[in-house]
Structures are given as structure tokens and as C-alpha cells.
Design a protein around this motif. Structure first.
Motif, PDB file in Angstrom:
ATOM      1  N   SER A 137      58.475  68.587  55.394  1.00 14.95           N
ATOM      2  CA  SER A 137      57.237  67.801  55.483  1.00 14.95           C
ATOM      3  C   SER A 137      56.162  68.468  54.625  1.00 14.95           C
ATOM      4  CB  SER A 137      56.758  67.712  56.933  1.00 14.95           C
ATOM      5  OG  SER A 137      56.156  68.925  57.297  1.00 14.95           O
ATOM      6  N   ARG A 138      55.039  67.762  54.463  1.00 11.50           N
ATOM      7  CA  ARG A 138      53.946  68.306  53.628  1.00 11.50           C
ATOM      8  C   ARG A 138      53.481  69.655  54.167  1.00 11.50           C
ATOM      9  NH1 ARG A 138      47.974  66.968  54.136  1.00 11.50           N
ATOM     10  NH2 ARG A 138      47.045  67.746  52.207  1.00 11.50           N
ATOM     11  N   SER A 139      53.512  69.833  55.494  1.00 14.73           N
ATOM     12  CA  SER A 139      52.976  71.061  56.069  1.00 14.73           C
ATOM     13  C   SER A 139      54.024  72.178  56.181  1.00 14.73           C
ATOM     14  CB  SER A 139      52.364  70.776  57.444  1.00 14.73           C
ATOM     15  OG  SER A 139      53.348  70.204  58.269  1.00 14.73           O
ATOM     16  N   THR A 140      55.226  71.946  55.692  1.00 14.14           N
ATOM     17  CA  THR A 140      56.221  73.038  55.685  1.00 14.14           C
ATOM     18  C   THR A 140      55.659  74.208  54.883  1.00 14.14           C
ATOM     19  OG1 THR A 140      58.064  71.483  55.796  1.00 14.14           O
ATOM     20  CG2 THR A 140      58.576  73.687  54.988  1.00 14.14           C
ATOM     21  N   PRO A 141      55.601  75.420  55.464  1.00  6.99           N
ATOM     22  CA  PRO A 141      55.025  76.551  54.729  1.00  6.99           C
ATOM     23  C   PRO A 141      55.824  76.883  53.467  1.00  6.99           C
ATOM     24  CG  PRO A 141      55.306  77.087  57.057  1.00  6.99           C
ATOM     25  CD  PRO A 141      56.022  75.792  56.817  1.00  6.99           C
ATOM     26  N   GLU A 142      55.114  77.449  52.504  1.00 11.79           N
ATOM     27  CA  GLU A 142      55.716  77.744  51.198  1.00 11.79           C
ATOM     28  C   GLU A 142      56.975  78.622  51.315  1.00 11.79           C
ATOM     29  OE1 GLU A 142      52.975  78.905  47.969  1.00 11.79           O
ATOM     30  OE2 GLU A 142      54.379  80.536  47.588  1.00 11.79           O
ATOM     31  N   GLN A 179      45.623  57.361  42.307  1.00 13.38           N
ATOM     32  CA  GLN A 179      46.824  57.497  41.479  1.00 13.38           C
ATOM     33  C   GLN A 179      48.068  57.704  42.351  1.00 13.38           C
ATOM     34  OE1 GLN A 179      46.275  60.367  38.303  1.00 13.38           O
ATOM     35  NE2 GLN A 179      44.366  59.411  37.647  1.00 13.38           N
ATOM     36  N   TYR A 180      47.900  58.463  43.432  1.00 14.48           N
ATOM     37  CA  TYR A 180      49.029  58.699  44.344  1.00 14.48           C
ATOM     38  C   TYR A 180      49.411  57.391  45.064  1.00 14.48           C
ATOM     39  CZ  TYR A 180      51.671  60.628  48.282  1.00 14.48           C
ATOM     40  OH  TYR A 180      52.642  60.892  49.229  1.00 14.48           O
ATOM     41  N   ALA A 181      48.398  56.578  45.395  1.00 16.48           N
ATOM     42  CA  ALA A 181      48.672  55.292  46.047  1.00 16.48           C
ATOM     43  C   ALA A 181      49.536  54.417  45.134  1.00 16.48           C
ATOM     44  CB  ALA A 181      47.360  54.578  46.385  1.00 16.48           C
ATOM     45  N   GLU A 182      49.278  54.444  43.844  1.00 12.99           N
ATOM     46  CA  GLU A 182      50.104  53.697  42.878  1.00 12.99           C
ATOM     47  C   GLU A 182      51.541  54.233  42.886  1.00 12.99           C
ATOM     48  OE1 GLU A 182      49.679  50.993  40.785  1.00 12.99           O
ATOM     49  OE2 GLU A 182      47.981  50.792  42.161  1.00 12.99           O
ATOM     50  N   TYR A 183      51.656  55.562  42.878  1.00 13.27           N
ATOM     51  CA  TYR A 183      52.973  56.218  42.892  1.00 13.27           C
ATOM     52  C   TYR A 183      53.775  55.772  44.118  1.00 13.27           C
ATOM     53  CZ  TYR A 183      56.118  60.250  43.789  1.00 13.27           C
ATOM     54  OH  TYR A 183      57.196  61.061  44.078  1.00 13.27           O
ATOM     55  N   LEU A 184      53.085  55.673  45.266  1.00 13.82           N
ATOM     56  CA  LEU A 184      53.780  55.325  46.515  1.00 13.82           C
ATOM     57  C   LEU A 184      54.327  53.903  46.523  1.00 13.82           C
ATOM     58  CD1 LEU A 184      51.752  56.933  49.455  1.00 13.82           C
ATOM     59  CD2 LEU A 184      53.927  57.658  48.474  1.00 13.82           C
ATOM     60  N   LYS A 185      53.815  53.070  45.611  1.00 12.82           N
ATOM     61  CA  LYS A 185      54.337  51.692  45.563  1.00 12.82           C
ATOM     62  C   LYS A 185      55.799  51.670  45.133  1.00 12.82           C
ATOM     63  CE  LYS A 185      49.934  49.442  44.646  1.00 12.82           C
ATOM     64  NZ  LYS A 185      49.060  48.844  43.619  1.00 12.82           N
ATOM     65  N   HIS A 186      56.224  52.721  44.430  1.00  5.44           N
ATOM     66  CA  HIS A 186      57.591  52.723  43.894  1.00  5.44           C
ATOM     67  C   HIS A 186      58.398  53.956  44.316  1.00  5.44           C
ATOM     68  CE1 HIS A 186      56.087  49.525  41.407  1.00  5.44           C
ATOM     69  NE2 HIS A 186      55.083  50.300  41.066  1.00  5.44           N
ATOM     70  N   ASN A 187      57.814  54.812  45.137  1.00  3.11           N
ATOM     71  CA  ASN A 187      58.498  56.064  45.499  1.00  3.11           C
ATOM     72  C   ASN A 187      58.363  56.363  46.981  1.00  3.11           C
ATOM     73  OD1 ASN A 187      59.225  57.437  42.746  1.00  3.11           O
ATOM     74  ND2 ASN A 187      57.151  56.655  42.481  1.00  3.11           N
ATOM     75  N   LYS A 188      59.367  57.082  47.497  1.00  3.69           N
ATOM     76  CA  LYS A 188      59.313  57.492  48.899  1.00  3.69           C
ATOM     77  C   LYS A 188      58.544  58.799  49.015  1.00  3.69           C
ATOM     78  CE  LYS A 188      63.592  55.283  50.186  1.00  3.69           C
ATOM     79  NZ  LYS A 188      64.999  55.437  50.491  1.00  3.69           N
ATOM     80  N   THR A 189      58.111  59.084  50.249  1.00  2.11           N
ATOM     81  CA  THR A 189      57.410  60.350  50.458  1.00  2.11           C
ATOM     82  C   THR A 189      58.011  61.085  51.655  1.00  2.11           C
ATOM     83  OG1 THR A 189      55.231  61.376  50.570  1.00  2.11           O
ATOM     84  CG2 THR A 189      55.548  59.408  51.930  1.00  2.11           C
ATOM     85  N   ILE A 190      57.356  62.163  52.052  1.00  2.00           N
ATOM     86  CA  ILE A 190      57.834  62.964  53.185  1.00  2.00           C
ATOM     87  C   ILE A 190      56.745  62.918  54.273  1.00  2.00           C
ATOM     88  CG2 ILE A 190      59.291  64.482  51.788  1.00  2.00           C
ATOM     89  CD1 ILE A 190      57.053  66.527  51.709  1.00  2.00           C
ATOM     90  N   PRO A 191      57.058  63.268  55.512  1.00  2.00           N
ATOM     91  CA  PRO A 191      56.034  63.267  56.562  1.00  2.00           C
ATOM     92  C   PRO A 191      54.814  64.088  56.132  1.00  2.00           C
ATOM     93  CG  PRO A 191      58.187  63.552  57.541  1.00  2.00           C
ATOM     94  CD  PRO A 191      58.385  63.628  56.052  1.00  2.00           C
TER      95      PRO A 191
END
Ligand code: SF4
Length: 178
Positions: free
Chosen positions: A9-14, A142-154
Motif C-alpha cells: 500500500s502507499r503507506s508501506t514503509p520504504e 495529472q494523477y487523476a488523468e493517470y487513474l482513468k487508465h491505470n490501477k492503483t494500490i490502497p
């Protein structure tokens, strides 16, 4: 919207993300070094400059190039492009040995990138933590545009980045510009 099988997920530590990616020098994982290079997170220039015994400015001039994604600028190693081609080999890739010459100080995006099945999710983790900026409306648009065609993570859905629905709508509709 999310990937089918969730891995990170987005919050997974580095440090966990790096461990999850694992170290690998197989052809599949080195493929990216032949056609591109991973981005340095902000501040990593210092470590790479020290490793190469160069001043930061010298490093940037000789070996790095700036890239922009989601309205955020970061550095990556220069690409050695054949004439007319937009892609090329990373300046730090040793083609004969198939190895990274700066392995101990390589960019974070290289550390978490790999050819394994979760590679796309790792890429989105890096993008969300180092390119997408919730404090920058243009980055969010710009990220909102990207999300129209791509999946994301929690953690990477628009409402997770900007929980205020009214604010998010205004950003998307250019009622909030900066
Ligand atoms: S810095 Fe190393 S790992 Fe990253 S793209 Fe270049 S050769 Fe590959």
C-alpha cells in the motif's frame, strides 16, 4: 481501481518495500537498465555523489538528468540514447557484466523495481510516495488523468489523497489552481 491481488500500500514503509522487492540481477530485472533508469528520491544525490567521490554538482552535470512526472521533478541517471530514440541504457549499467556499477548507492526506484509479478504495484508505490504531491493541485489533476487508465494500490485512490470531497472536486475542475 485497485490491483486484483494486493501486495503493498502507499503507506508501506520504504525498508519493507525494499525487502519485498528483493535483490535480483536476473535478465528480467536488469531489462529496465538497458532501456531506462530509476529515479532518485529527493536527497539521494548526496549518497550517490559520495559513493562516486564527486561533488553533488559534478554528479548532476556528468551523470544525472531531470525528469518530471505528476508535476514533480526528480533526477535519474542519464540515458545513453542512440540517435533519435527516446530511451537508452542507464549510464551506470555495465552491459558486459550485466551489473549496476553503483549498486551500493543506486536510486530508490531501482531498489524497489523488479521484473517480478508485483513490479507494477511497486512502481505505483514509488510514484505515490515520490511523484504525486497531495499539496499540489496540478499534481493531483495529472494523477487523476493517470487513474482513468491505470490501477492503483490502497492509499492511492483520489479520495484517500484528498479526503475532502468538495476540495477534490474543485481541484479537478480547476477551481483551485495552486
Ligand atoms: S542505477 Fe543501476 S539499477 Fe538503476 S537503472 Fe542504472 S544500472 Fe540499473
Amino acid at each position: 481501481m485497485y490491483f486484483d491481488s494486493l501486495f503493498i500500500s502507499r503507506s508501506t514503509p520504504e525498508n519493507i518495500a525494499i525487502n519485498l522487492a528483493g535483490e535480483c540481477t536476473c535478465d528480467k530485472c536488469n531489462h529496465g537498465c538497458k532501456y531506462g533508469a530509476g529515479a532518485l528520491k529527493k536527497g539521494e544525490e548526496k549518497k550517490l555523489a559520495k559513493f562516486l567521490k564527486l561533488k553533488e554538482e559534478e554528479l548532476k552535470e556528468k551523470y544525472l538528468e531531470e525528469i518530471e512526472l505528476f508535476n514533480t521533478k526528480l533526477f535519474r541517471p542519464k540515458l545513453i540514447r542512440e540517435q533519435g530514440k527516446p530511451y537508452g541504457r542507464c549510464v551506470f549499467f555495465d552491459g558486459e557484466k550485466g551489473l549496476c556499477k553503483v549498486h551500493q548507492a543506486k536510486p530508490l526506484q531501482c531498489k524497489i523495481a523488479s521484473g517480478h509479478e508485483h513490479g507494477k504495484q511497486m512502481h505505483v508505490w514509488f510514484v505515490l510516495n515520490h511523484f504525486v504531491n497531495p499539496d499540489d493541485p496540478e499534481s493531483i489533476r495529472q494523477y487523476a488523468e493517470y487513474l482513468k487508465h491505470n490501477k492503483t494500490i490502497p492509499g492511492g485512490a483520489l479520495l484517500e489523497l484528498i479526503p475532502n470531497k468538495i476540495k477534490l472536486r474543485k481541484i479537478i475542475n480547476y477551481e483551485i489552481l495552486r
